[in-house]
Design an enzyme around this catalytic site. Structure first.
Site, PDB file in Angstrom:
ATOM      1  N   ARG A 272      34.483   1.408   4.682  1.00 42.18           N
ATOM      2  CA  ARG A 272      35.348   0.903   3.596  1.00 42.18           C
ATOM      3  C   ARG A 272      35.484   1.973   2.509  1.00 42.18           C
ATOM      4  O   ARG A 272      36.540   2.554   2.344  1.00 42.18           O
ATOM      5  CB  ARG A 272      34.794  -0.432   3.048  1.00 42.18           C
ATOM      6  CG  ARG A 272      35.789  -1.240   2.240  1.00 42.18           C
ATOM      7  CD  ARG A 272      35.978  -0.738   0.848  1.00 42.18           C
ATOM      8  NE  ARG A 272      34.684  -0.652   0.150  1.00 42.18           N
ATOM      9  CZ  ARG A 272      34.502   0.031  -0.977  1.00 42.18           C
ATOM     10  NH1 ARG A 272      35.497   0.682  -1.551  1.00 42.18           N
ATOM     11  NH2 ARG A 272      33.298   0.087  -1.548  1.00 42.18           N
ATOM     12  N   ASP A 273      34.396   2.306   1.834  1.00 43.17           N
ATOM     13  CA  ASP A 273      34.489   3.337   0.776  1.00 43.17           C
ATOM     14  C   ASP A 273      34.904   4.672   1.397  1.00 43.17           C
ATOM     15  O   ASP A 273      35.671   5.454   0.811  1.00 43.17           O
ATOM     16  CB  ASP A 273      33.126   3.474   0.066  1.00 43.17           C
ATOM     17  CG  ASP A 273      33.246   3.852  -1.390  1.00 43.17           C
ATOM     18  OD1 ASP A 273      34.004   4.779  -1.678  1.00 43.17           O
ATOM     19  OD2 ASP A 273      32.584   3.233  -2.243  1.00 43.17           O
TER      20      ASP A 273
ATOM     21  N   HIS B 219      38.629   5.939   1.677  1.00 45.71           N
ATOM     22  CA  HIS B 219      39.279   6.773   0.652  1.00 45.71           C
ATOM     23  C   HIS B 219      39.225   8.254   1.062  1.00 45.71           C
ATOM     24  O   HIS B 219      40.186   8.990   0.885  1.00 45.71           O
ATOM     25  CB  HIS B 219      38.557   6.660  -0.691  1.00 45.71           C
ATOM     26  CG  HIS B 219      38.640   5.333  -1.360  1.00 45.71           C
ATOM     27  ND1 HIS B 219      39.812   4.776  -1.788  1.00 45.71           N
ATOM     28  CD2 HIS B 219      37.666   4.443  -1.725  1.00 45.71           C
ATOM     29  CE1 HIS B 219      39.569   3.612  -2.393  1.00 45.71           C
ATOM     30  NE2 HIS B 219      38.273   3.382  -2.360  1.00 45.71           N
TER      31      HIS B 219
ATOM     32  N   SER C 186      31.151   3.339 -10.049  1.00 45.49           N
ATOM     33  CA  SER C 186      32.341   3.799  -9.323  1.00 45.49           C
ATOM     34  C   SER C 186      32.649   5.275  -9.550  1.00 45.49           C
ATOM     35  O   SER C 186      33.220   5.940  -8.687  1.00 45.49           O
ATOM     36  CB  SER C 186      33.569   3.007  -9.793  1.00 45.49           C
ATOM     37  OG  SER C 186      33.325   1.636  -9.764  1.00 45.49           O
TER      38      SER C 186
ATOM     39  N   HIS D 238      25.399   0.128  -6.310  1.00 49.61           N
ATOM     40  CA  HIS D 238      26.323   0.955  -5.512  1.00 49.61           C
ATOM     41  C   HIS D 238      26.548   2.234  -6.297  1.00 49.61           C
ATOM     42  O   HIS D 238      27.099   2.194  -7.401  1.00 49.61           O
ATOM     43  CB  HIS D 238      27.627   0.168  -5.328  1.00 49.61           C
ATOM     44  CG  HIS D 238      28.752   0.914  -4.680  1.00 49.61           C
ATOM     45  ND1 HIS D 238      29.138   0.715  -3.368  1.00 49.61           N
ATOM     46  CD2 HIS D 238      29.634   1.819  -5.176  1.00 49.61           C
ATOM     47  CE1 HIS D 238      30.192   1.469  -3.082  1.00 49.61           C
ATOM     48  NE2 HIS D 238      30.508   2.165  -4.165  1.00 49.61           N
TER      49      HIS D 238
ATOM     50  N   HIS E 267      27.653   6.548  -6.645  1.00 50.15           N
ATOM     51  CA  HIS E 267      28.447   7.669  -6.100  1.00 50.15           C
ATOM     52  C   HIS E 267      27.759   8.964  -6.508  1.00 50.15           C
ATOM     53  O   HIS E 267      27.199   9.071  -7.598  1.00 50.15           O
ATOM     54  CB  HIS E 267      29.897   7.631  -6.610  1.00 50.15           C
ATOM     55  CG  HIS E 267      30.749   6.687  -5.813  1.00 50.15           C
ATOM     56  ND1 HIS E 267      31.444   7.083  -4.692  1.00 50.15           N
ATOM     57  CD2 HIS E 267      30.970   5.360  -5.944  1.00 50.15           C
ATOM     58  CE1 HIS E 267      32.086   6.040  -4.175  1.00 50.15           C
ATOM     59  NE2 HIS E 267      31.824   4.974  -4.917  1.00 50.15           N
TER      60      HIS E 267
ATOM     61  N   TYR F 296      37.235   7.028 -11.742  1.00 48.88           N
ATOM     62  CA  TYR F 296      37.151   6.351 -10.451  1.00 48.88           C
ATOM     63  C   TYR F 296      37.086   7.343  -9.291  1.00 48.88           C
ATOM     64  O   TYR F 296      37.983   8.181  -9.155  1.00 48.88           O
ATOM     65  CB  TYR F 296      38.471   5.595 -10.262  1.00 48.88           C
ATOM     66  CG  TYR F 296      38.299   4.150 -10.028  1.00 48.88           C
ATOM     67  CD1 TYR F 296      38.355   3.256 -11.076  1.00 48.88           C
ATOM     68  CD2 TYR F 296      38.067   3.671  -8.745  1.00 48.88           C
ATOM     69  CE1 TYR F 296      38.193   1.916 -10.855  1.00 48.88           C
ATOM     70  CE2 TYR F 296      37.906   2.331  -8.530  1.00 48.88           C
ATOM     71  CZ  TYR F 296      37.963   1.465  -9.588  1.00 48.88           C
ATOM     72  OH  TYR F 296      37.792   0.142  -9.369  1.00 48.88           O
TER      73      TYR F 296
HETATM   74  C1  LIG Z   1      39.006   0.769  -5.412  1.00 53.80           C
HETATM   75  C2  LIG Z   1      37.807  -0.001  -4.983  1.00 53.80           C
HETATM   76  C3  LIG Z   1      36.586   0.860  -5.123  1.00 53.80           C
HETATM   77  O1  LIG Z   1      36.625   1.918  -4.192  1.00 53.80           O
HETATM   78  C4  LIG Z   1      35.348   0.019  -4.967  1.00 53.80           C
HETATM   79  C5  LIG Z   1      34.160   0.884  -5.030  1.00 53.80           C
HETATM   80  O2  LIG Z   1      33.542   1.204  -4.041  1.00 53.80           O
HETATM   81  C6  LIG Z   1      33.744   1.434  -6.322  1.00 53.80           C
HETATM   82  O3  LIG Z   1      34.244   0.992  -7.370  1.00 53.80           O
HETATM   83  O4  LIG Z   1      32.896   2.346  -6.309  1.00 53.80           O
HETATM   84 MN   LIG Z   2      32.497   3.063  -4.256  1.00 59.35          MN
END
Ligand SMILES: CC[C@H](O)CC(=O)C(=O)O
Ligand SMILES: [Mn+2]
Length: 342
Positions: free
Chosen positions: A15-16, A19, A169, A196, A198, A287
């Site tokens: 899912r992630d 992107h 995010s 979660h 990054h 983001y």
């Molecule tokens: C656009 C949704 C986003 O990728 C969700 C996510 O994984 C995040 O905010 O880190």
């Molecule tokens: Mn993410």
């Protein structure tokens, strides 16, 4: 907790990671990755367009394959792992949620901007009605003070969320900022708490360990860092680190390593590194999913993508405002041109 594990991992590469590969997953890739994750005992596997159900669009990027086909494929090979979906109210609908549940998705992660939990009420309630486990996913967690985050988490809880996530995010949060956020949630909500991260500032692992120290029991990771920007906490590395700390995840380390090397690495368009763009995301608080959009805009206008990202950070642009990327690029290009003409 199920399975007597200390930490339950949700793998988000399907899912992630969408992107990072411009939403080009094929059924064959999803079958292979999901089967290997299932064989490695990963409890939850998230499958959706990067921007959640129904994200496939000109605004967010068109998917190569209908995500419902991808969800169906993942469900067909997962006899142990549960398939999760992500849904952003306003992009995905109750109809999409039902379709995913009918295909066998067992967990619904309903994502909102950190100050907009109220838009998740219907979707969380409906997911519960459909018999799904529910997660409230508070994105861009760095953009709200701790008290606001707590208020929003309480809303998610009141709608029926089983777990509330702190979502970094932008990969912007520093370890102490993660600590205060997870600590505050643990003190004030009765749900499970998740994190979660990054890796844009190379802090995803450190932040994840702090989150666990403060009591988070649901953790996201992406195998081979296949997530937006510099990717997420690298799942196979996390499994190894937690094993050394005596924390049980139930995930088979060797199988995760093999999956990372043999199946996921060949899917990557380029190795997941902290590039100047992903570093700028983390530095400016933007983001992670904006990285490729900004890169394309920079190429189109022959400007530096970092200038676009820094400006987006200053303007506090949030998910759903992808159209601002082109606006900002146009403005920077015009300003550059007027400088040359002077
Ligand atoms: C656009 C949704 C986003 O990728 C969700 C996510 O994984 C995040 O905010 O880190
Ligand atoms: Mn993410």
């Amino acid at each position: 907790m199920t399975n007597n594990e200390d930490i339950l991992i949700t793998e988000v590469a399907l899912r992630d990671g969408s992107h990072a590969i411009s939403h080009q997953y094929t059924v064959d890739q999803v079958l292979k990755v999901a089967k290997a994750l299932n064989d490695a005992n990963v409890p939850y596997i998230e499958v959706s367009h990067g921007d959640g159900l129904a994200g496939s669009s000109l605004q967010y990027g068109l998917s190569r394959t209908n995500e419902m086909e991808l969800i169906e494929a993942a469900v067909s090979v997962a006899d142990k792992s549960k398939i999760a979906i992500l849904l952003l109210p306003g992009i995905g609908t109750l109809h999409d949620l039902k379709e995913a549940a009918n295909l066998g998705a067992k967990m619904a992660r309903i994502a909102t901007h950190v100050t907009e939990a109220d838009v998740a009420q219907q979707h969380i309630a409906y997911a519960k009605e459909l018999g799904m486990e529910t997660v409230g996913f508070l994105m861009m967690a760095h953009m709200a003070p701790v008290e606001k985050l707590v208020e929003q988490a309480k809303l998610m809880e009141s709608y029926g969320a089983d777990t509330v996530y702190v979502v970094d995010s932008a990969g912007y949060l520093l370890p102490e900022q993660v600590r205060e956020r997870i600590r505050a949630l643990k003190q004030s909500v009765g749900t499970k708490v998740g994190f979660h991260g990054h890796n844009n500032l190379s802090l995803a692992m450190a932040n994840t360990l702090v989150a666990i120290e403060e009591g988070a029991t649901r953790i996201d990771g992406s195998v081979r860092c296949l997530g937006a920007g510099a990717g997420n906490t690298q799942t196979e590395v996390l499994v190894a680190v937690l094993e050394r700390m005596g924390i049980q995840t139930g995930v088979d380390l060797y199988k995760m390593m093999d999956l990372a090397e043999d199946i996921v690495a060949p899917i990557l368009q380029s190795p997941q590194e902290i590039t100047k763009d992903s570093l700028t995301l983390g530095y400016a608080g933007v983001y992670s999913s904006f990285a490729l959009h900004a890169k394309r805009a920079a190429e189109k206008f022959n400007i530096d993508s970092r200038d676009i990202l820094i400006e987006l950070g200053k303007r506090k642009v949030v998910g759903g405002q992808e159209d601002m990327i082109l606006d900002v690029a146009t403005e920077i290009a015009q300003a550059k041109r007027s400088l040359v003409l002077k």
